[in-house]
Design a protein around this motif. Structure first.
Motif, PDB file in Angstrom:
ATOM      1  N   THR A  79      55.118  24.359  43.714  1.00  0.00           N
ATOM      2  CA  THR A  79      54.407  25.440  43.062  1.00  0.00           C
ATOM      3  C   THR A  79      54.114  26.540  44.066  1.00  0.00           C
ATOM      4  O   THR A  79      53.711  26.262  45.188  1.00  0.00           O
ATOM      5  N   ILE A  80      54.296  27.758  43.642  1.00  0.00           N
ATOM      6  CA  ILE A  80      53.920  28.905  44.451  1.00  0.00           C
ATOM      7  C   ILE A  80      52.580  29.424  43.943  1.00  0.00           C
ATOM      8  O   ILE A  80      52.394  29.621  42.746  1.00  0.00           O
ATOM      9  N   ASN A  81      51.647  29.603  44.864  1.00  0.00           N
ATOM     10  CA  ASN A  81      50.321  30.105  44.526  1.00  0.00           C
ATOM     11  C   ASN A  81      50.103  31.466  45.165  1.00  0.00           C
ATOM     12  O   ASN A  81      50.412  31.658  46.342  1.00  0.00           O
ATOM     13  N   PHE A  82      49.560  32.367  44.393  1.00  0.00           N
ATOM     14  CA  PHE A  82      49.271  33.696  44.915  1.00  0.00           C
ATOM     15  C   PHE A  82      47.901  33.669  45.579  1.00  0.00           C
ATOM     16  O   PHE A  82      46.942  33.141  45.023  1.00  0.00           O
ATOM     17  N   THR A  83      47.807  34.247  46.769  1.00  0.00           N
ATOM     18  CA  THR A  83      46.535  34.292  47.488  1.00  0.00           C
ATOM     19  C   THR A  83      45.838  35.637  47.319  1.00  0.00           C
ATOM     20  O   THR A  83      44.696  35.788  47.736  1.00  0.00           O
ATOM     21  N   THR A  84      46.505  36.592  46.706  1.00  0.00           N
ATOM     22  CA  THR A  84      45.898  37.884  46.385  1.00  0.00           C
ATOM     23  C   THR A  84      45.323  37.773  44.985  1.00  0.00           C
ATOM     24  O   THR A  84      46.049  37.489  44.033  1.00  0.00           O
ATOM     25  N   ALA A  85      44.011  37.967  44.871  1.00  0.00           N
ATOM     26  CA  ALA A  85      43.314  37.765  43.601  1.00  0.00           C
ATOM     27  C   ALA A  85      43.505  38.943  42.647  1.00  0.00           C
ATOM     28  O   ALA A  85      43.798  40.063  43.055  1.00  0.00           O
ATOM     29  N   SER A  86      43.320  38.647  41.370  1.00  0.00           N
ATOM     30  CA  SER A  86      43.301  39.654  40.327  1.00  0.00           C
ATOM     31  C   SER A  86      41.898  39.676  39.747  1.00  0.00           C
ATOM     32  O   SER A  86      41.290  38.610  39.614  1.00  0.00           O
ATOM     33  N   PRO A  87      41.324  40.829  39.424  1.00  0.00           N
ATOM     34  CA  PRO A  87      41.945  42.142  39.436  1.00  0.00           C
ATOM     35  C   PRO A  87      42.090  42.688  40.858  1.00  0.00           C
ATOM     36  O   PRO A  87      41.349  42.309  41.766  1.00  0.00           O
ATOM     37  N   LEU A  88      43.048  43.587  41.001  1.00  0.00           N
ATOM     38  CA  LEU A  88      43.274  44.243  42.281  1.00  0.00           C
ATOM     39  C   LEU A  88      42.200  45.310  42.512  1.00  0.00           C
ATOM     40  O   LEU A  88      41.577  45.778  41.557  1.00  0.00           O
ATOM     41  N   PRO A  89      41.995  45.716  43.774  1.00  0.00           N
ATOM     42  CA  PRO A  89      41.047  46.813  44.024  1.00  0.00           C
ATOM     43  C   PRO A  89      41.454  48.038  43.213  1.00  0.00           C
ATOM     44  O   PRO A  89      42.644  48.319  43.069  1.00  0.00           O
ATOM     45  N   PRO A  90      40.485  48.764  42.661  1.00  0.00           N
ATOM     46  CA  PRO A  90      40.810  49.903  41.798  1.00  0.00           C
ATOM     47  C   PRO A  90      41.529  51.030  42.537  1.00  0.00           C
ATOM     48  O   PRO A  90      41.429  51.154  43.754  1.00  0.00           O
ATOM     49  N   ALA A  91      42.237  51.825  41.747  1.00  0.00           N
ATOM     50  CA  ALA A  91      42.992  52.967  42.262  1.00  0.00           C
ATOM     51  C   ALA A  91      42.492  54.224  41.566  1.00  0.00           C
ATOM     52  O   ALA A  91      41.711  54.158  40.618  1.00  0.00           O
TER      53      ALA A  91
END
Length: 91
Positions: free
Chosen positions: A1-13
């Motif tokens: 399994t691949i796990n993403f370490t960058t959380a959602s939601p992303l910092p706003p733009a």
């Protein structure tokens, strides 16, 4: 399994302001991973590099959702749903 370490939601733009966010993942056979967008589209003005850098200058405001896929060297992949809020420019 691949796990993403960058959380959602992303910092706003913000519309018209340069945006840059690194997407990262771990798992299966380790890096390097190739990143791409699947089953959706990125907000207008943004792109993602194969190394996972989401960047560009947003051209439209709103709340966006999109799937990013990470694929390792052995073709194992994982998908993550991301949310990004893009604010209208400040006048």
């Amino acid at each position: 399994t691949i796990n993403f370490t960058t959380a959602s939601p992303l910092p706003p733009a913000q519309v018209g302001a340069v945006y840059s966010q690194q997407i990262a993942a771990t798992g299966v056979n380790g890096p390097p991973y190739a990143f791409s967008v699947v089953a959706s589209t990125l907000p207008p003005g943004l792109t993602i590099s194969s190394s996972g850098l989401l960047s560009g200058t947003p051209t439209s405001g709103g709340n966006f959702t999109f799937f990013i896929r990470a694929t390792d060297a052995d073709n194992y992949n994982g998908d993550q749903l991301y949310q990004l809020a893009i604010a209208a420019p400040t006048i």
